[in-house]
Write a protein that holds these residues in place. Structure first.
Motif, short mmCIF file in Angstrom:
data_model
loop_
_atom_site.label_atom_id
_atom_site.label_comp_id
_atom_site.label_asym_id
_atom_site.label_seq_id
_atom_site.Cartn_x
_atom_site.Cartn_y
_atom_site.Cartn_z
N GLU A 1 5.35 -2.76 -6.56
CA GLU A 1 4.77 -1.93 -7.34
C GLU A 1 3.76 -1.84 -6.12
OE1 GLU A 1 4.12 -3.79 -12.08
OE2 GLU A 1 3.24 -5.17 -9.42
N VAL B 1 -6.99 2.05 -1.61
CA VAL B 1 -5.92 1.05 -2.41
C VAL B 1 -6.81 0.15 -3.74
CG1 VAL B 1 -4.37 -0.81 -2.84
CG2 VAL B 1 -4.32 1.60 -0.97
N ARG C 1 2.01 2.43 -4.63
CA ARG C 1 0.41 1.85 -4.67
C ARG C 1 -0.02 2.81 -3.57
NH1 ARG C 1 -3.63 -0.53 -8.02
NH2 ARG C 1 -5.75 -0.13 -7.08
#
Length: 249
Positions: free
Chosen positions: A118, A160, A122
């Protein structure tokens, strides 16, 4: 615009020596502030105190973030609330990849335990938006990085982690023009109505690529003057000595 960061008469010391001597500053959402001052004026101390560095003791005043008093809050809790510091000299962390570092940081920021996959997706999306080589994610954090790569990594962390307030402590230090443009473009991409920036710098050159809403002149632990972007040009012409007051001026 709502107030994001309110610094009120902030005073701080290190080893018994007062460095911040009553700093007051308000950053609203959507604003970019530039704090400019000579070496040794206390600019980096202010950045560290804002993030709760234990080497500095707050002796007066307060720091409010999004209406909450964070003056004595631990650094990781400030990060969880949405405060972020881009370091002047980012540290190497051998054995910890960029993607794993970001996974731990984002989990602290959001309270969600992301899987490596995941987080990788990202990070890959953020890198593409910033024009970065995606193989960067598997390198050990800042190990063998050039000065420009370390600063690009700081921009990636902002992309992020999506902080509400980003404090950039002399992010332009030691950068060539190409790297400086990349950092500035990253700030431009990440700026918006819900985020505030405090750019701490010694030189005007960063501001050739990022236009601040407000410029503050910081001398001897205090903000001595504030104004628009043209104030940075005045500093270039007159130097910081023109802003000093008191018996040493």
């Amino acid at each position: 615009m709502p107030e994001l960061l309110v610094i009120d008469d902030l005073r701080a010391s290190a080893d018994g020596v007062e460095i911040l001597k009553g700093v007051s500053l308000t950053v609203e959402r959507g604003q970019i502030h530039a704090l400019m001052g000579p070496n040794g004026s206390g600019k980096s101390t202010l950045a560290n105190v804002l993030m709760g560095h234990p080497d500095y003791q707050v002796t007066g005043g307060s720091v409010l973030f999004d209406g909450q008093d964070v003056t004595v809050l631990a650094p990781h809790l400030r990060g969880r609330l949405g405060m972020f510091l881009a370091f002047q000299y980012p540290e190497e962390i051998p054995g910890v990849s960029v993607v794993n570092f970001l996974r731990a940081a984002l989990s602290n920021r959001t309270g969600t335990d992301y899987t490596v996959l995941e987080l990788r997706l990202r990070v890959t999306d953020a890198m593409k938006e910033l024009g970065m080589d995606t193989t960067f994610a598997d390198r050990y954090l800042n190990e063998g990085f050039s000065g420009g790569e370390r600063k690009r990594n700081e921009v990636l962390q902002m992309a992020v982690l999506e902080p509400e307030l980003a404090v950039l402590d002399e992010t332009d230090s030691g950068l060539d023009i190409d790297a400086l443009k990349i950092v500035a473009e990253g700030v431009g991409q990440l700026s918006g109505p819900s985020r505030g920036f405090l750019i701490i710098t010694h030189y005007q050159r960063m501001l050739d690529y990022v236009t601040p809403d407000i410029v503050h002149v910081f001398v001897d632990g205090q903000i001595v003057e504030s104004g628009g972007a043209d104030l940075a040009e005045r500093i270039e012409v007159e130097g910081y000595e023109a802003f000093r007051t008191g018996p040493e001026s």
